[in-house]
Design a protein around this motif. Structure first.
Motif, PDB file in Angstrom:
ATOM      1  N   THR B  93       0.843  -1.184   0.000  1.00  0.00           N
ATOM      2  CA  THR B  93       0.000   0.000   0.000  1.00  0.00           C
ATOM      3  C   THR B  93       0.882   1.238   0.000  1.00  0.00           C
ATOM      4  O   THR B  93       0.798   2.081   0.872  1.00  0.00           O
ATOM      5  N   LEU B  94       1.773   1.297  -0.958  1.00  0.00           N
ATOM      6  CA  LEU B  94       2.616   2.476  -1.138  1.00  0.00           C
ATOM      7  C   LEU B  94       2.359   2.999  -2.550  1.00  0.00           C
ATOM      8  O   LEU B  94       1.705   2.336  -3.344  1.00  0.00           O
ATOM      9  N   CYS B  95       2.880   4.171  -2.826  1.00  0.00           N
ATOM     10  CA  CYS B  95       2.666   4.740  -4.149  1.00  0.00           C
ATOM     11  C   CYS B  95       3.888   4.507  -5.033  1.00  0.00           C
ATOM     12  O   CYS B  95       4.969   5.004  -4.727  1.00  0.00           O
ATOM     13  N   PRO B  96       3.744   3.757  -6.109  1.00  0.00           N
ATOM     14  CA  PRO B  96       4.898   3.385  -6.929  1.00  0.00           C
ATOM     15  C   PRO B  96       5.549   4.567  -7.646  1.00  0.00           C
ATOM     16  O   PRO B  96       6.694   4.471  -8.056  1.00  0.00           O
ATOM     17  N   ASN B  97       4.808   5.671  -7.790  1.00  0.00           N
ATOM     18  CA  ASN B  97       5.365   6.798  -8.538  1.00  0.00           C
ATOM     19  C   ASN B  97       6.201   7.733  -7.669  1.00  0.00           C
ATOM     20  O   ASN B  97       6.846   8.626  -8.171  1.00  0.00           O
ATOM     21  N   LEU B  98       6.167   7.538  -6.350  1.00  0.00           N
ATOM     22  CA  LEU B  98       6.951   8.396  -5.465  1.00  0.00           C
ATOM     23  C   LEU B  98       8.282   7.738  -5.140  1.00  0.00           C
ATOM     24  O   LEU B  98       8.480   6.559  -5.400  1.00  0.00           O
ATOM     25  N   THR B  99       9.179   8.519  -4.537  1.00  0.00           N
ATOM     26  CA  THR B  99      10.469   7.931  -4.182  1.00  0.00           C
ATOM     27  C   THR B  99      10.334   7.096  -2.905  1.00  0.00           C
ATOM     28  O   THR B  99       9.337   7.191  -2.193  1.00  0.00           O
ATOM     29  N   GLU B 102      10.044   9.272   0.184  1.00  0.00           N
ATOM     30  CA  GLU B 102       8.755   9.924   0.307  1.00  0.00           C
ATOM     31  C   GLU B 102       7.682   8.959   0.786  1.00  0.00           C
ATOM     32  O   GLU B 102       6.844   9.294   1.616  1.00  0.00           O
ATOM     33  N   ASN B 103       7.749   7.747   0.260  1.00  0.00           N
ATOM     34  CA  ASN B 103       6.789   6.752   0.690  1.00  0.00           C
ATOM     35  C   ASN B 103       6.892   6.477   2.183  1.00  0.00           C
ATOM     36  O   ASN B 103       5.927   6.100   2.821  1.00  0.00           O
ATOM     37  N   ALA B 137      16.246   8.117  -2.836  1.00  0.00           N
ATOM     38  CA  ALA B 137      15.741   8.932  -3.939  1.00  0.00           C
ATOM     39  C   ALA B 137      15.247   8.102  -5.116  1.00  0.00           C
ATOM     40  O   ALA B 137      14.840   8.628  -6.135  1.00  0.00           O
ATOM     41  N   GLN B 138      15.297   6.802  -4.932  1.00  0.00           N
ATOM     42  CA  GLN B 138      14.877   5.905  -6.003  1.00  0.00           C
ATOM     43  C   GLN B 138      13.348   5.887  -6.096  1.00  0.00           C
ATOM     44  O   GLN B 138      12.659   5.962  -5.084  1.00  0.00           O
ATOM     45  N   GLN B 139      12.842   5.776  -7.314  1.00  0.00           N
ATOM     46  CA  GLN B 139      11.391   5.661  -7.442  1.00  0.00           C
ATOM     47  C   GLN B 139      10.977   4.270  -6.955  1.00  0.00           C
ATOM     48  O   GLN B 139      11.560   3.264  -7.349  1.00  0.00           O
ATOM     49  N   GLY B 141       8.555   2.335  -7.589  1.00  0.00           N
ATOM     50  CA  GLY B 141       8.133   1.391  -8.616  1.00  0.00           C
ATOM     51  C   GLY B 141       9.284   0.641  -9.261  1.00  0.00           C
ATOM     52  O   GLY B 141       9.087  -0.399  -9.862  1.00  0.00           O
ATOM     53  N   SER B 142      10.508   1.160  -9.113  1.00  0.00           N
ATOM     54  CA  SER B 142      11.640   0.475  -9.734  1.00  0.00           C
ATOM     55  C   SER B 142      12.284  -0.538  -8.794  1.00  0.00           C
ATOM     56  O   SER B 142      13.289  -1.142  -9.133  1.00  0.00           O
TER      57      SER B 142
END
Lengths: 364, 505, 372
Positions: B93-99, B102-103, B137-139, B141-142
């Protein structure tokens, strides 16, 4: 495994990791957008020379598109949260008409308001009020009643369209003196300018609308990058269930995005009004589509969660540059402009699609 | 409130239209304990947790937290967070588009601004201390799924919480990662945090937990200290019946009948995929049950996906019953009599809004062809037959599949592929995330199918399940086949050793 | 309590259950909207429903009346709604280029019929050939949209934005920006009426389209495929469906619908105005799908509901026109109606109203007891 090789492996893993980390989707698309704009403008200067080398040509692009920049910024906000607002163009038309009718009330209703024209500050408040009202209602219905934004803002579009003609069905130019002074105001850009045909140096200028637009771009850039609300927009657009679990108030965030977009439509409407100086039901026709196109060219994805205001700014510039190039090639029929814009949109969409899918494949 | 308790839930009730999800459930969490919440799927564990974290409003009962005299009302996940309840859910339940950073900090920093340097620094330190291989700082989603799950845990851990809820956090972690997680849990326990741990893995419960609360059908069965409740009893409490089903299973299988000299039903030579697996050979005979095993990410799922044509195949030859065939897409495989039950039920299995009936006939219908739809009556008959055969619990065949419990959804997917009448059935983690009762049913079904002459490939992350059902195991490591085990070699130690590779011998 | 009273009560209860059941049906919203419009007109002016048999200027019998107008004018919308429903279901998005694509289709028909002379005395080819060519061209544009959506995975609204922007310009370019007019009356038969038949032809064309789609849905798996793909394309793929082909196919089908609708539109006028023809019809078509209670996010669909939705929209437009609402102001009224309908059909609002009704019923029951 010995501890030595273990450490070496760790360092290697760390290096791989740094390589893999790379760019976020948002930044990647931003870089492409800026590169494309610069390349395109350079190409225009190189191939067509003439007008494109003059700074004023560039500033005219800004002058003509200040309102589109504002509208596109609002659109990007909503698109980042994964929504859409297609009412902005017609809200602009409504704002223009309402302001025009108000400012020239002494001409339109001489029996009541003879010698008592509207003042510009109130007109500005009317513009902001209309924008806010649309944002408020649409935002409430989308966020709290959970109805698809497309349908809600489509209704908003219809409503604004109808209201514009109910206020006044024909185009007319505003004669209000106070307003005309504001409209004619030119701000010279220091250090920029060119010699005209007679060899006289003419400094480059921008209209007030451009200052407003640039200020809004800067404010929104800061909002999206550093404020909690801005980051929440991205989180909600990325995955709204996750955002909820992360403790973000998803409804309020969506509501705020629509509210801001509405407000910006109001401001954009006033900027448009300042440039056009008239009210007309056909003002800003199709502006919503131009705004969406600019946002997309600027690297905002309609699926949400990815986008950047700086990109949107360059998106608008790219869009208008290509229009200017087409015009100066002598293909001035309206249909060529439309076809080239469509073509450019197509190329950008394909580019985005290919780049992102490759990136995601590489990840696996 | 009981002394030492950090959380007390009394008489919690929750109803959904037509369903009694929770009825008068009590739950107490004490300071510094790891408390397992156990039950079959549909027992109400997830609902209880969602009530506690404010995702669902409760319909009755009260929740008390340490430090407040009055019962608290938790209306949203944010309120729960503010009260010191943090949660890691089974799904990410995290956002893949954020770093990554940030998550970890979004939704819980103070002030209206984000201080990027600070959150990146803090996140970096925390990730290092937990040994999570990700950059701030990695996204997100990666990152791999396991890393994403670890990030979610890091977020929860960092929240200075009184109550930490872990809802099946281990299902996507490999053994080492699970060990790391357990160490973390013990550290937190030392600090006085109460941890609620939901899992399907019994071993894990006995490894870290102090106490167990068992739910069944939305009601409380009881709360037990771990020493007082042997595994067998725990399972029987969860099932509400005696525990001897498990023991039966192996005796039903009869591996001697398989004729290994005959032409294999399916045979692949140098089959290569595009998803990071090395070319591999594989074959299966009539009536055989075999399996792929290995750690998560070892390529076992990728292998079967390549067999089914689910991912692009880049080389190799495939023979079915001695004849060369081409399998490039799922439909090719289906037409050759191969069925595949995918690992991720929600993403690749069910078609959520469609009825149970449509979900059952889907595969057969597709094989029959676009222009030849089944009549309504025919589809109805198929659906009813399989609902009965697999005793799928559903209101009717019209019910959308998404409103069924996980286990029943899985049975519907099984029904779909049984209806397609395959000669070779691939089951990738058919027992993941479902209750023990259904797990046993599925294992029995696999053996029954084999006895009927079908070939089955079975994948499970629970090794004892594999040992019970398979007569041959292909062991994978890092995308490569590293061994094949059968007969007497099929035991836990040997398998572990093969998975681990040379060094651990 | 006497038996008759009991019966009555039982009846009442089953009736309320029936009502409750109906409200939950997907068809409820469009049908209820239609009924409200009918009622409104009945009360305001019953002559709204009068149908007269008269004669047109050529002396042929024609039926006239507001109802006929509605059914006639809604034809294009109903035809578009069919394709739009399928596209929405499979791709989870909408095609906003249908209006522009209709302009292209119309332009192609005229171009083929006129050849190089914009005012021909005779048509250059038979109408059916022109129609078929328009269908082909429309299918190509549908395929273009479909390709962007299915193979390049671009969101439908954005992908079709391209054709939306360029479509009318392409239409103008096809006829070199001239305005061809066809004087042969037989071309007008398709948009008006065939001599001797009192009903406008578009009604029959729309009915034929509905029959075709009904047959297609009955004898193929189009419904199952597009719904599966719309709900979960990954699992559809693992069940042997090719999701990309299904999405692509729905766009091509929409292309056919667009060609038919565009053909009717130019036949009505025997000429074309590139910037005005079928303007904003994409919005109405999407509205029809939404009014039908279909999720715009894709998945399950109800074709009947969409088609009724199309007629509701035309009914509303005609009602407004009848009440002398300025045609340019109609969108404002439409917007209000749409918002009311959409808000009322929102699950959240329905749930709230449900609990409110229960509360009311309970308090009424209590009052009744106290009196007793």
């Amino acid at each position: 495994m010995s501890s030595n090789t273990n450490a070496a492996a760790n360092i290697k893993a760390e290096k791989n990791l740094r390589k893999r980390a790379g760019l976020t989707d948002t930044n990647l698309l931003l870089i492409i957008t800026i590169a494309v704009f610069v390349a395109m403008y350079a190409l225009a200067v190189f191939l067509l020379g003439g007008g494109f080398t003059k700074p004023q040509t560039f500033f005219n692009i800004l002058n003509e598109n200040a309102s589109l920049i504002v509208l596109s910024c609002g659109m990007s906000l909503v698109m980042i949260t994964g929504g859409i607002d297609i009412s902005v163009g017609q809200v602009t038309a409504l704002v223009c008409m309402a302001c025009a009718v108000y400012l020239d009330r002494d001409v339109l209703h001489p029996e009541e308001y003879a010698g008592n024209p509207g003042n510009v500050v109130t007109a500005l408040l009317i513009a902001l009020g209309i924008g806010l009202a649309f944002g408020l209602v649409q935002g409430f219905i989308v966020a709290y009643l959970n109805i698809q934004p497309f349908i809600v803002t489509l209704a908003g579009l219809f409503f604004a369209k109808g209201m514009t003609t109910i206020i006044n069905a024909t185009q007319f130019n505003v004669a209000n003196e106070q307003f005309l002074k504001l409209k004619e105001k030119r701000i010279t850009v220091p250090g920029m300018g060119a010699n005209n045909k007679l060899g006289v140096y003419v400094p480059a200028y921008v209209e007030i609308g451009v200052i407003v637009a640039v200020a809004i771009v800067i404010i929104l850039f800061i909002l999206l990058r550093w404020t909690k609300l801005g980051r929440n927009f991205y989180a909600v657009g990325g995955n709204n269930q996750s955002a909820n679990m992360l403790g973000i108030n998803v409804r309020r965030t969506k509501f705020m995005a629509h509210l801001l977009c509405g407000l910006l439509a109001g401001i954009g409407g006033f900027v448009y009004f300042m440039h056009a100086g008239s009210g007309s039901p056909s003002h800003a026709g199709g502006a919503e589509m131009n705004a969406i196109a600019s946002s997309i060219i600027g690297g905002t994805m309609l699926t949400g969660g990815v986008g950047n205001i700086a990109g949107t700014f360059f998106g608008v510039l790219s869009l208008s540059t290509i229009k200017n190039i087409v015009a100066s090639l002598g293909l001035d029929e309206a249909w060529w402009t439309n076809i080239t814009v469509a073509l450019m949109l197509c190329i950008f969409l394909l580019l985005q699609s290919v780049i992102l899918s490759r990136k995601h494949k590489a990840k696996k | 409130m009981e002394t030492g308790a950090v959380l007390e839930m009394r008489g919690i009730c929750k109803y959904f239209p037509g369903v009694r999800a929770l009825e008068q459930v009590d739950f107490t969490l004490r300071e510094g304990e790891i408390h397992a919440l156990m039950g079959e799927n549909g027992a109400g564990k997830s609902t209880l947790i969602k009530v506690l974290t404010g995702v669902y409003p409760k319909d009755g009962g009260e929740i008390r937290l340490k430090g407040s005299d009055k019962p608290v009302h938790i209306r949203s996940p944010q309120e729960a967070q503010n009260m010191g309840i943090s949660t890691v859910y089974q799904e990410i339940t995290l956002c893949p588009n954020l770093t990554v950073a940030e998550n970890m900090y979004i939704g819980r920093t103070k002030g209206p601004l984000t201080n990027w340097r600070k959150i990146n620094n803090d996140a970096g330190k925390l990730l290092d201390s937990l040994g999570i291989p990700a950059l701030p700082a990695q996204q997100l989603g990666s990152c791999s799924i396991a890393v994403q799950q670890m990030v979610a845990i890091a977020r929860a851990v960092d929240m200075e919480c009184k109550v930490l809820i872990l809802d099946e956090p281990t299902s996507s972690l490999d053994e080492q990662e699970v060990e790391k997680l357990f160490k973390l849990m013990r550290d937190l326990k030392e600090k006085g945090v109460g941890i609620i741990f939901v899992t399907h893995f019994l071993e894990q419960v006995y490894e870290v937990c102090d106490r167990i609360t068992v739910l069944r059908d939305g009601t409380l069965v009881g709360e037990y200290v771990i020493e007082d409740l042997p595994r067998v009893q725990l399972v029987s409490k969860m099932l509400g019946k005696d525990f001897d089903d498990m023991a039966d299973i192996k005796s039903e299988s009869d591996t001697d009948k398989i004729d290994y000299n005959s032409t294999p039903v399916y045979e692949a030579k140098k089959l290569a995929g595009t998803t990071g697996i090395k070319p591999f050979d594989f074959s299966i005979h009539k009536g055989e049950v075999n399996g792929f095993t290995g750690l998560l990410g070892s390529g076992r799922s990728e292998c079967v996906r390549a067999i089914f044509g689910a991912d692009k195949v880049s080389g190799g030859t495939v023979m079915m019953n001695g004849k060369k065939v081409k399998i490039n897409k799922p439909l090719d495989a289906m037409k050759n009599g191969i069925s595949y039950l995918p690992e991720d039920r929600k993403r690749d299995g069910i078609v959520g809004d469609l009825s149970v009936r449509d979900n059952i006939i889907l595969a057969l219908q597709v094989m029959k062809g676009f222009f030849r739809p089944f009549s309504r009556a025919q589809a109805e008959a198929f659906a009813d037959e399989y609902i009965k055969l697999l005793s799928i619990k559903t209101a009717s065949s019209e019910t959308p599949i998404k409103s069924l419990s996980g286990g029943n959804q899985q049975k519907v997917i099984l029904a779909r592929w049984l209806l397609a009448n395959p000669v070779y059935l691939i089951l990738d983690e058919p027992t993941r995330g479902i209750d023990i009762g259904t797990k046993v049913e599925i294992q029995k079904l696999v053996l029954k199918l084999a006895a009927e002459g079908k070939s089955v490939t079975f994948i499970s992350s629970e090794i004892d399940e594999m040992i019970r059902t398979c007569s041959r195991l292909v062991v994978m490591r890092d995308g490569k086949v590293v061994g094949e085990l059968s007969g007497n070699d099929l035991n836990q130690n040997k398998i572990m050793a093969t998975i681990a590779g040379g060094e651990s011998k | 309590m006497s038996t008759s009273q009991k019966d009555l009560k039982l009846k009442k209860r089953s009736f309320s259950a029936f009502l409750g059941n109906m409200v939950r049906q997907q068809l409820f919203i469009p049908v209820a909207a239609l009924l409200i419009l009918v009622l409104f007109n009945l009360i305001m002016d019953p002559s709204f429903f009068k149908i007269e048999l008269g004669h047109n200027s050529a002396g042929d019998p024609v039926l006239s009346g507001y109802l006929i107008t509605i059914i006639d004018y809604a034809s294009e919308l109903a035809i578009l709604a069919i394709g739009m429903t399928l596209v929405t279901s499979a791709s989870g998005g909408q095609d906003i280029s249908v209006g522009a694509a209709m302009a292209i289709a119309g332009s192609v028909v005229l171009r083929v019929l006129c050849g190089n002379n914009p005012r021909p005395e005779h048509m250059q080819t038979s109408i059916i050939v022109a129609f078929l060519i328009a269908v082909l061209v429309s299918m190509c544009f549908g395929a273009f949209n479909g390709m962007l959506v299915a193979f390049f995975k671009i969101q439908p609204m954005v992908a079709t934005l391209i054709l939306y922007t360029a479509g009318r310009s392409i239409a103008a370019w096809i006829n070199k920006n001239k305005l061809p007019v066809i004087s042969d009356p037989s071309f007008g038969y398709f948009g008006n009426s065939i001599p001797g038949i009192p009903l406008p032809t578009p009604i029959f064309i729309a009915v034929i389209c509905m029959i075709i789609i009904a047959v297609v849905l009955k004898f193929t798996n189009l419904r199952l495929y597009s719904q599966s793909v719309g709900i979960n394309s990954s699992s559809s793929r693992l069940n042997g469906i090719n999701p990309q082909m299904v999405k692509f196919l729905t766009f091509v089908i929409l292309g056919v619908c667009v060609a038919v609708a565009g053909f009717i539109k130019v036949s009505r006028l025997s000429t074309i105005n590139y910037s005005v023809i079928a303007k904003d019809i994409e919005m109405d078509a999407i509205l029809a799908v939404a009014l039908g209670g279909n999720s715009l996010g894709g998945g399950k669909f109800n074709m009947k509901a969409s088609i009724i939705g199309a007629y509701v929209i035309q009914f509303l437009t005609t009602t407004l026109t009848k009440f002398k609402v300025n045609s340019t102001a109609i969108p404002a009224y439409k917007a209000v109606v749409v918002i009311i309908l959409v808000v009322l059909s929102a699950p959240i609002v329905r749930e709230k109203m449900g609990t409110l009704r229960k509360k009311l019923a309970r308090s009424k029951g209590n009052v009744g007891k106290e009196v007793a």
